[in-house]
Motif scaffolding. Structure first.
Motif, PDB file in Angstrom:
ATOM      1  N   SER A 259      16.308   9.526 -50.800  1.00  0.00           N
ATOM      2  CA  SER A 259      14.849   9.523 -50.808  1.00  0.00           C
ATOM      3  C   SER A 259      14.381   8.258 -51.510  1.00  0.00           C
ATOM      4  O   SER A 259      15.085   7.685 -52.358  1.00  0.00           O
ATOM      5  N   ILE A 260      13.189   7.802 -51.153  1.00  0.00           N
ATOM      6  CA  ILE A 260      12.640   6.616 -51.813  1.00  0.00           C
ATOM      7  C   ILE A 260      12.441   6.887 -53.302  1.00  0.00           C
ATOM      8  O   ILE A 260      12.698   6.025 -54.151  1.00  0.00           O
ATOM      9  N   ALA A 261      12.023   8.100 -53.643  1.00  0.00           N
ATOM     10  CA  ALA A 261      11.829   8.443 -55.055  1.00  0.00           C
ATOM     11  C   ALA A 261      13.134   8.312 -55.830  1.00  0.00           C
ATOM     12  O   ALA A 261      13.142   7.871 -56.997  1.00  0.00           O
ATOM     13  N   ASN A 262      14.245   8.686 -55.213  1.00  0.00           N
ATOM     14  CA  ASN A 262      15.533   8.580 -55.899  1.00  0.00           C
ATOM     15  C   ASN A 262      15.931   7.123 -56.104  1.00  0.00           C
ATOM     16  O   ASN A 262      16.415   6.730 -57.172  1.00  0.00           O
ATOM     17  N   LEU A 263      15.700   6.301 -55.068  1.00  0.00           N
ATOM     18  CA  LEU A 263      15.986   4.870 -55.205  1.00  0.00           C
ATOM     19  C   LEU A 263      15.122   4.259 -56.307  1.00  0.00           C
ATOM     20  O   LEU A 263      15.612   3.462 -57.118  1.00  0.00           O
ATOM     21  N   GLU A 264      13.844   4.631 -56.332  1.00  0.00           N
ATOM     22  CA  GLU A 264      12.928   4.080 -57.339  1.00  0.00           C
ATOM     23  C   GLU A 264      13.334   4.498 -58.745  1.00  0.00           C
ATOM     24  O   GLU A 264      13.273   3.693 -59.691  1.00  0.00           O
ATOM     25  N   HIS A 265      13.756   5.753 -58.903  1.00  0.00           N
ATOM     26  CA  HIS A 265      14.184   6.211 -60.234  1.00  0.00           C
ATOM     27  C   HIS A 265      15.311   5.340 -60.763  1.00  0.00           C
ATOM     28  O   HIS A 265      15.279   4.891 -61.924  1.00  0.00           O
ATOM     29  N   TYR A 266      16.324   5.111 -59.930  1.00  0.00           N
ATOM     30  CA  TYR A 266      17.491   4.378 -60.404  1.00  0.00           C
ATOM     31  C   TYR A 266      17.211   2.896 -60.611  1.00  0.00           C
ATOM     32  O   TYR A 266      17.957   2.232 -61.323  1.00  0.00           O
ATOM     33  N   HIS A 267      16.166   2.382 -60.013  1.00  0.00           N
ATOM     34  CA  HIS A 267      15.783   0.997 -60.276  1.00  0.00           C
ATOM     35  C   HIS A 267      14.966   0.897 -61.565  1.00  0.00           C
ATOM     36  O   HIS A 267      15.261   0.060 -62.429  1.00  0.00           O
ATOM     37  N   PHE A 268      13.974   1.743 -61.698  1.00  0.00           N
ATOM     38  CA  PHE A 268      13.047   1.604 -62.825  1.00  0.00           C
ATOM     39  C   PHE A 268      13.473   2.364 -64.077  1.00  0.00           C
ATOM     40  O   PHE A 268      12.773   2.316 -65.093  1.00  0.00           O
ATOM     41  N   ARG A 269      14.625   3.029 -64.044  1.00  0.00           N
ATOM     42  CA  ARG A 269      15.087   3.685 -65.275  1.00  0.00           C
ATOM     43  C   ARG A 269      15.500   2.668 -66.334  1.00  0.00           C
ATOM     44  O   ARG A 269      15.598   2.979 -67.515  1.00  0.00           O
ATOM     45  N   TYR A 270      15.765   1.423 -65.909  1.00  0.00           N
ATOM     46  CA  TYR A 270      16.153   0.383 -66.852  1.00  0.00           C
ATOM     47  C   TYR A 270      14.911  -0.241 -67.485  1.00  0.00           C
ATOM     48  O   TYR A 270      14.038  -0.753 -66.779  1.00  0.00           O
ATOM     49  N   PRO A 271      14.819  -0.224 -68.814  1.00  0.00           N
ATOM     50  CA  PRO A 271      13.624  -0.784 -69.476  1.00  0.00           C
ATOM     51  C   PRO A 271      13.336  -2.231 -69.083  1.00  0.00           C
ATOM     52  O   PRO A 271      12.181  -2.633 -69.012  1.00  0.00           O
ATOM     53  N   MET A 272      14.391  -3.019 -68.773  1.00  0.00           N
ATOM     54  CA  MET A 272      14.167  -4.415 -68.394  1.00  0.00           C
ATOM     55  C   MET A 272      13.413  -4.531 -67.079  1.00  0.00           C
ATOM     56  O   MET A 272      12.826  -5.584 -66.784  1.00  0.00           O
ATOM     57  N   HIS A 273      13.428  -3.448 -66.279  1.00  0.00           N
ATOM     58  CA  HIS A 273      12.684  -3.449 -65.015  1.00  0.00           C
ATOM     59  C   HIS A 273      11.281  -2.873 -65.180  1.00  0.00           C
ATOM     60  O   HIS A 273      10.577  -2.697 -64.180  1.00  0.00           O
ATOM     61  N   ARG A 274      10.902  -2.595 -66.409  1.00  0.00           N
ATOM     62  CA  ARG A 274       9.561  -2.052 -66.652  1.00  0.00           C
ATOM     63  C   ARG A 274       8.776  -2.943 -67.616  1.00  0.00           C
ATOM     64  O   ARG A 274       7.953  -2.455 -68.389  1.00  0.00           O
ATOM     65  N   ARG A 275       9.005  -4.235 -67.543  1.00  0.00           N
ATOM     66  CA  ARG A 275       8.228  -5.157 -68.379  1.00  0.00           C
ATOM     67  C   ARG A 275       6.811  -5.238 -67.842  1.00  0.00           C
ATOM     68  O   ARG A 275       6.602  -5.457 -66.640  1.00  0.00           O
ATOM     69  N   PRO A 276       5.819  -5.056 -68.697  1.00  0.00           N
ATOM     70  CA  PRO A 276       4.421  -5.098 -68.242  1.00  0.00           C
ATOM     71  C   PRO A 276       4.108  -6.384 -67.479  1.00  0.00           C
ATOM     72  O   PRO A 276       4.469  -7.481 -67.901  1.00  0.00           O
ATOM     73  N   GLY A 277       3.440  -6.223 -66.334  1.00  0.00           N
ATOM     74  CA  GLY A 277       2.991  -7.366 -65.566  1.00  0.00           C
ATOM     75  C   GLY A 277       3.983  -7.928 -64.571  1.00  0.00           C
ATOM     76  O   GLY A 277       3.635  -8.818 -63.783  1.00  0.00           O
ATOM     77  N   ASP A 278       5.224  -7.433 -64.557  1.00  0.00           N
ATOM     78  CA  ASP A 278       6.212  -7.936 -63.607  1.00  0.00           C
ATOM     79  C   ASP A 278       6.006  -7.317 -62.229  1.00  0.00           C
ATOM     80  O   ASP A 278       5.661  -6.141 -62.098  1.00  0.00           O
ATOM     81  N   LEU A 279       6.265  -8.123 -61.195  1.00  0.00           N
ATOM     82  CA  LEU A 279       6.299  -7.649 -59.823  1.00  0.00           C
ATOM     83  C   LEU A 279       7.746  -7.380 -59.410  1.00  0.00           C
ATOM     84  O   LEU A 279       8.679  -8.039 -59.904  1.00  0.00           O
ATOM     85  N   HIS A 280       7.932  -6.430 -58.486  1.00  0.00           N
ATOM     86  CA  HIS A 280       9.258  -6.128 -57.946  1.00  0.00           C
ATOM     87  C   HIS A 280       9.175  -5.967 -56.437  1.00  0.00           C
ATOM     88  O   HIS A 280       8.255  -5.313 -55.923  1.00  0.00           O
ATOM     89  N   ALA A 281      10.149  -6.547 -55.729  1.00  0.00           N
ATOM     90  CA  ALA A 281      10.370  -6.273 -54.314  1.00  0.00           C
ATOM     91  C   ALA A 281      11.736  -5.619 -54.209  1.00  0.00           C
ATOM     92  O   ALA A 281      12.736  -6.179 -54.673  1.00  0.00           O
ATOM     93  N   TYR A 282      11.783  -4.428 -53.616  1.00  0.00           N
ATOM     94  CA  TYR A 282      13.021  -3.664 -53.544  1.00  0.00           C
ATOM     95  C   TYR A 282      13.323  -3.350 -52.078  1.00  0.00           C
ATOM     96  O   TYR A 282      12.610  -2.592 -51.426  1.00  0.00           O
ATOM     97  N   PHE A 283      14.393  -3.984 -51.537  1.00  0.00           N
ATOM     98  CA  PHE A 283      14.818  -3.758 -50.166  1.00  0.00           C
ATOM     99  C   PHE A 283      15.558  -2.425 -50.075  1.00  0.00           C
ATOM    100  O   PHE A 283      16.508  -2.181 -50.823  1.00  0.00           O
ATOM    101  N   PHE A 284      15.146  -1.588 -49.103  1.00  0.00           N
ATOM    102  CA  PHE A 284      15.682  -0.228 -49.004  1.00  0.00           C
ATOM    103  C   PHE A 284      16.924  -0.099 -48.122  1.00  0.00           C
ATOM    104  O   PHE A 284      17.417   1.009 -47.933  1.00  0.00           O
ATOM    105  N   GLY A 285      17.443  -1.186 -47.575  1.00  0.00           N
ATOM    106  CA  GLY A 285      18.658  -1.115 -46.777  1.00  0.00           C
ATOM    107  C   GLY A 285      18.401  -1.262 -45.291  1.00  0.00           C
ATOM    108  O   GLY A 285      17.334  -0.929 -44.785  1.00  0.00           O
ATOM    109  N   ALA A 286      19.411  -1.776 -44.589  1.00  0.00           N
ATOM    110  CA  ALA A 286      19.300  -2.058 -43.156  1.00  0.00           C
ATOM    111  C   ALA A 286      19.993  -0.990 -42.326  1.00  0.00           C
ATOM    112  O   ALA A 286      21.052  -0.489 -42.691  1.00  0.00           O
ATOM    113  N   ALA A 287      19.388  -0.671 -41.187  1.00  0.00           N
ATOM    114  CA  ALA A 287      19.982   0.298 -40.268  1.00  0.00           C
ATOM    115  C   ALA A 287      20.874  -0.383 -39.237  1.00  0.00           C
ATOM    116  O   ALA A 287      21.861   0.189 -38.784  1.00  0.00           O
TER     117      ALA A 287
END
Length: 332
Positions: A259-287
């Motif tokens: 699920s997208i929510a599961n992918l997002e959890h594992y990306h943003f669980r790291y404090p370094m990925h939650r720095r205020p004001g940062d942008l993120h582009a997260y590729f969800f994988g190719a079919a």
């Protein structure tokens, strides 16, 4: 609702809402970037869609002309590119698992033990969609680069001289902004060409990280709101005006092992990925990918990724760049 970032002839920037016919943009009042729009939505505690409704003008701009003139930008960007992190995951679609396993077979033979790629894909099938409020199995994850690696729609995708190959990966990309308190907000979704070196990756799976450190492209349109459960599209390569490979792809959660929510959890669980004001582009994988079909791409090939959900197609031409030679470090 879909948005496009673009440049005016004088170099100033604007954000436009895609018209119902898909061929025009309605500029938004007092909005020069999507980042500004997202920051304003967070500050007011409203959705981006609410602000877009308030700011949409009746003016019409020819969208196709903007594309022809190379004035369409990536759907989001940051004035400080180092604060735009570009990352992704793989083995979330059946096609990506099959292609990755094929690399393993080519290297180790048909009788080799099941590859780590298939193992992690099966893990996703079994535990990648845990349901609301629950944490599922951890996905694969990789670092792609920062904002300087994102080229606009229509711009060349550089193939470094040291690269063994360069090929498309047609994907959906989640785009995010961390609020002033570090909480991540999803701005929306876009099409993306993750563009990787599958030959280098196939030599040894531990070269995966190297194979991903390439440019990519995102856009041209930003989808605001929910992603449909199923997204249908096609990925195509043309050479000298002729199609040399084309395949339909299926994406969205209906065709994903996580699920997208599961992918997002594992990306943003790291404090370094939650720095205020940062942008993120997260590729969800190719079919699907041309490499898995045995296609050898060449400089000058044009990649086209299109899905009706995202409006206009994403097109980029691969362009080989000159060899920089040995990179040395100077002692201070």
């Amino acid at each position: 609702m879909r948005l496009v970032q673009f440049k005016m002839p004088d170099g100033s920037r604007q954000v436009g809402r895609v018209s119902k016919d898909g061929d025009h943009l309605h500029p938004l009042k007092a909005t020069s970037t999507v980042l500004e729009l997202a920051e304003a939505a967070i500050a007011r505690g409203v959705s981006i869609a609410t602000l877009v409704e308030e700011r949409t003008t009746a003016e019409k701009i020819d969208y196709d002309q903007l594309l022809r003139e190379g004035r369409v930008l990536a759907p989001v960007d940051h004035a400080e590119p180092a604060r735009f992190l570009v990352t992704g995951t793989g083995l979330t679609h059946t096609g990506s698992a099959a292609a990755r396993n094929q690399m393993h077979v080519l290297t180790h033979g048909e009788g080799a033990a099941e590859s780590d790629s298939l193992k992690i894909f099966r893990m996703g099938l079994e535990g990648g969609k845990p349901g609301a409020g629950k944490i599922g199995i951890q996905p694969e994850w990789f670092f792609k680069g920062v904002g300087t690696c994102v080229v606009p729609p229509g711009a060349p995708l550089p193939m470094p001289a040291f690269a063994k190959a360069g090929a498309e990966e047609a994907e959906i990309v989640g785009l995010y902004l961390n609020g002033p308190d570090g909480h991540p907000y999803r701005i929306g979704y876009a099409l993306g060409n993750e563009y990787s070196d599958h030959v280098t990756e196939g030599e040894n799976y531990l070269y995966l990280a190297h194979s991903k450190l390439r440019s990519c492209s995102i856009g041209p349109e930003l989808l605001i709101g929910d992603l449909p459960n199923e997204v249908r599209g096609h990925s195509r390569i043309t050479r000298n005006g002729a199609v040399i490979w084309e395949q339909e792809f299926l994406s969205g959660e209906a065709h994903m092992s996580h699920s997208i929510a599961n992918l997002e959890h594992y990306h943003f669980r790291y404090p370094m990925h939650r720095r205020p004001g940062d942008l993120h582009a997260y590729f969800f994988g190719a079919a699907v990918m041309s490499y898995a079909s045995g296609v050898q791409t060449a400089s000058g090939d044009e990649y086209e990724i299109q899905a009706p959900t995202f409006g206009k197609p994403l097109r980029n031409r691969m362009e080989k760049v000159s060899d920089e030679g040995l990179v040395t470090v100077t002692q201070l």
